[in-house]
Design an enzyme around this catalytic site. Structure first.
Site, PDB file in Angstrom:
ATOM      1  N   HIS A 243       0.890  -1.087  -0.022  1.00  0.00           N
ATOM      2  CA  HIS A 243       0.185  -0.079  -0.008  1.00  0.00           C
ATOM      3  C   HIS A 243       0.865   1.279  -0.048  1.00  0.00           C
ATOM      4  CE1 HIS A 243      -3.003   2.853   1.066  1.00  0.00           C
ATOM      5  NE2 HIS A 243      -2.516   3.125   2.107  1.00  0.00           N
TER       6      HIS A 243
ATOM      7  N   GLU B 171       0.497 -12.325 -24.178  1.00  0.00           N
ATOM      8  CA  GLU B 171       1.409 -12.520 -22.757  1.00  0.00           C
ATOM      9  C   GLU B 171       1.338 -13.898 -22.726  1.00  0.00           C
ATOM     10  OE1 GLU B 171      -1.470 -11.033 -19.907  1.00  0.00           O
ATOM     11  OE2 GLU B 171      -3.382 -11.484 -21.010  1.00  0.00           O
TER      12      GLU B 171
ATOM     13  N   ASP C 244       2.792 -11.355 -17.533  1.00  0.00           N
ATOM     14  CA  ASP C 244       2.435 -12.654 -17.854  1.00  0.00           C
ATOM     15  C   ASP C 244       3.442 -13.247 -18.903  1.00  0.00           C
ATOM     16  OD1 ASP C 244       0.528 -13.315 -15.965  1.00  0.00           O
ATOM     17  OD2 ASP C 244      -1.117 -11.965 -17.182  1.00  0.00           O
TER      18      ASP C 244
ATOM     19  N   CYS D 164       1.644  -3.195 -22.504  1.00  0.00           N
ATOM     20  CA  CYS D 164       1.088  -2.545 -21.412  1.00  0.00           C
ATOM     21  C   CYS D 164       1.375  -3.157 -20.262  1.00  0.00           C
ATOM     22  CB  CYS D 164      -0.562  -2.587 -21.390  1.00  0.00           C
ATOM     23  SG  CYS D 164      -0.946  -4.223 -21.862  1.00  0.00           S
TER      24      CYS D 164
HETATM   25  C1  PEP Z   1       0.446  -8.356 -18.175  1.00  0.00           C
HETATM   26  O1  PEP Z   1       0.360  -9.642 -17.923  1.00  0.00           O
HETATM   27  O2  PEP Z   1       1.727  -7.617 -18.549  1.00  0.00           O
HETATM   28  C2  PEP Z   1      -0.699  -7.449 -17.984  1.00  0.00           C
HETATM   29  C3  PEP Z   1      -0.517  -6.034 -18.348  1.00  0.00           C
HETATM   30  O3  PEP Z   1      -1.708  -7.843 -17.461  1.00  0.00           O
HETATM   31  P1  PEP Z   1      -1.962  -7.858 -15.886  1.00  0.00           P
HETATM   32  O4  PEP Z   1      -0.649  -7.733 -15.035  1.00  0.00           O
HETATM   33  O5  PEP Z   1      -3.161  -7.298 -15.590  1.00  0.00           O
HETATM   34  O6  PEP Z   1      -1.855  -9.518 -15.994  1.00  0.00           O
HETATM   35 MG    MG Z   2      -1.600 -10.107 -17.744  1.00  0.00          MG
END
Ligand code: PEP
Ligand code: MG
Length: 576
Positions: free
Chosen positions: A190, A432, A456, A503
């Site tokens: 947090h 991913e 991932d 992302c």
């Molecule tokens: C990822 O896996 O890189 C991703 C952006 O998704 P999350 O972290 O929400 O699994």
């Molecule tokens: Mg992911």
């Protein structure tokens, strides 16, 4: 001068007096009680008192600091209203004759540990909330009140604490905080999240010896490398003052021009967008220079509720975020839940390997009654906006086709109902899973874009659970193994004429940016506070040089080598 080391959790330097916040705790021991009914009543009364306190705090926070902060208290009230939590504690009292403190603590720990094991930052942060709110109840039962401790904070200070819970920080006057250092916690605790959101330097996991510092002692907190220095000598202080000044100037400059485009010295432009999960984050993202959204995590609509949100509820939630971005592009990801991430109202069978189980698109395809209302809400909310949709965890081509088919069905239904719909909506997928990279040529023919989820992709490439600290040394997205997959995905996307973004957390890491630019990434999506620095770095680089760097990085044999090499080639990433 005493130097202590922790985990660097939020960039920047804090220099000033220490303020040690060490709340009184209640020692919880297992005791046998005779009158179990009285013990249960004692717990119920404390829960009622806690809810009343939370209601009052909610109203105060709403008036003083706004809805986002107030929502923490609302979430806490909901947690205390969760029958599963209290029923489990009640069972322990009535069946095992356990005292109320131990029964509640044991139940809360089981909930918190389950949450901590989840891969989504949002869920992990909820573990702190459940501990926090149950601790409040335990304190009430024992007449302990820590709510006034922060009132002694009168001058801008470096806060040192064993840990900071969400409700601890509510009572904290943020304008008097220079930085945070906690004894426990990791980069997703947090405190770390709060510090990054506030743009304040922070160190976590520095050990309990930080509590030996006295309030008022002179401190240096280096949030860039995790050093905490007590009673610095004059030379050290002078060095850090210069570093702090340079860093602050640099950040100010970066923020001033954050809304300008990210164009390299040789004229190559990329898109820099934000990962968001609420209206507040969206507003902040615009201020930080986000050109749109590269990942809208829709899980926020489903969390903190005791019922599945219906189509209209979802429509309103998506629309409220899209309205913040107007005509800017927003990439919305369909529900990424299941496996280890639970929703109380969604029944998912327990799995031995949840990360390899019925997650995300797999769950949605198995439960059309869950998926279809979301897709309908998404399509409707896209009217009048530049909305793009992507499916998480796609592993095969038939899976993607099936998801697209449901999407088409939803659109046809809405058309027949005469609902206003967007003319065109780009459809993409997250890359991913390694199989998606290997099939990227086929997948690229079926979609408008790719977005690489390195969080991932790394865990599946390295066979290393991203939540397991024992294998965290393997979970580095700068590993050449992962970089080669990223490179291949980019190559296949471009061959097929579609754009590709990222992302995962890697996209916002200063040291990774030159490599990703050089590999040809079109869009960088990251947490909003990382945007000004990312854009600043991109503007200092030349694409040509980055291409050379990327090529070499792919040939390296470890992530350590990649980092060392990039930092040597481009000292700009060490700014400040
Ligand atoms: C990822 O896996 O890189 C991703 C952006 O998704 P999350 O972290 O929400 O699994
Ligand atoms: Mg992911």
């Amino acid at each position: 001068m005493i130097t202590m080391k922790g985990i660097a959790a939020s960039n920047g330097y804090a220099i000033g007096p220490a303020f040690v916040y060490n709340p009184q705790t209640v020692e919880i021991t297992d005791k046998k009680v005779k009158d179990t009914q009285a013990e249960w009543t004692r717990l119920s009364v404390a829960v009622d008192t806690a809810i009343k306190q939370l209601e009052a705090s909610y109203e105060n926070a709403l008036n003083e600091v706004g809805e986002e902060t107030a929502a923490i208290f609302e979430a806490h009230m909901e947690m205390l209203g969760d029958p599963e939590l209290l029923d489990t504690a009640k069972e322990a009292i009535l069946d095992e004759y356990l005292n109320a403190e131990a029964a509640l603590h044991r139940t809360a720990e089981a909930f918190a540990v389950a949450l901590e094991g989840m891969d989504d930052e949002y869920f992990r942060a909820r573990a702190a909330d459940i501990r926090d709110v149950t601790h409040r109840v335990i304190c009430i039962m024992n007449g302990v009140d820590n709510s006034q401790l922060f009132s002694a904070l009168k001058e801008p200070s470096v806060i040192l604490a064993p840990d900071l819970t969400p409700s601890d920080t509510i009572n904290l006057n943020k304008s008097l905080v220079l930085g945070f250092c906690t004894g426990t916690g990791g980069p997703t605790s947090h405190t770390a999240i709060l510090a990054r959101t506030l743009g304040l330097p922070a160190i976590v996991g520095a050990g309990m010896k930080i509590l030996e510092v006295h309030t008022g002692e002179s401190m240096i907190l280096d949030g860039r490398n995790g050093d905490l220095i007590a009673q610095p000598d004059p030379e050290t202080l002078a060095i850090y003052k210069v570093r702090q000044e340079n860093w602050n100037k640099f950040c100010e400059e970066a923020l001033k021009i954050a809304k300008e485009p990210a164009i390299t010295r040789d004229g190559h432009q990329v898109e820099v967008v934000a990962n968001v999960g609420s209206v507040e984050e969206s507003e902040q993202a615009i201020q930080q220079g986000a050109e749109g959204v590269g990942l809208l995590r829709t899980e926020f609509v489903y969390l903190g509720k005791n019922h599945l949100p219906d189509e209209d509820e979802q429509y309103q939630a998506y629309k409220s975020i899209l309205d913040v971005f107007g005509q800017r592009p927003v990439v919305l990801r369909t529900l990424d839940i299941g496996g280890d991430k639970e929703l109380p109202y969604l029944k998912i069978a327990p799995e031995t390997n949840p990360f390899l189980g019925v997650r995300a698109i797999r769950l949605c395809m198995q439960q059309p009654e869950l998926f279809k209302p979301q897709l309908r809400a998404i399509i409707r909310s896209g009217f009048g906006h530049n909305l793009k949709v992507m499916f998480p965890m796609i592993a095969t081509v038939p899976e993607l086709r099936a998801a697209k088919k449901i999407m088409q069905e939803c659109r046809a239904e809405l058309e027949a109902e005469g609902k206003p719909l967007p003319a065109k909506m780009e459809i993409g997928i997250m890359i991913e899973i390694p199989s998606a990279v290997m099939l990227a040529d086929h997948l690229a023919k079926e979609v408008d874009f790719f977005s690489i989820g390195t969080n991932d992709l790394t865990q599946y490439t390295m066979a290393a659970d991203r939540t397991n600290p024992g294998v965290s040394y393997l979970n580095d997205a700068l590993s050449p193994a992962v970089l080669r997959l990223v490179s291949r995905a980019i190559e296949e996307a471009h061959k097929a004429g579609i754009w590709i973004g990222m992302c995962g957390e890697l996209a916002g890491e200063p040291v990774a940016i030159p490599v990703l630019l050089g590999l040809g990434l079109d869009e960088f999506s990251m947490n909003a506070p990382a945007i000004p620095l990312a854009k600043y770095i991109i503007r200092q680089l030349s694409l040509e040089k980055c291409q050379q760097i990327a090529k070499k990085a792919l040939e390296m044999c470890s992530c350590e080598d990649v980092v060392q090499y990039v930092q040597k080639e481009l000292p700009i990433t060490n700014q400040g």
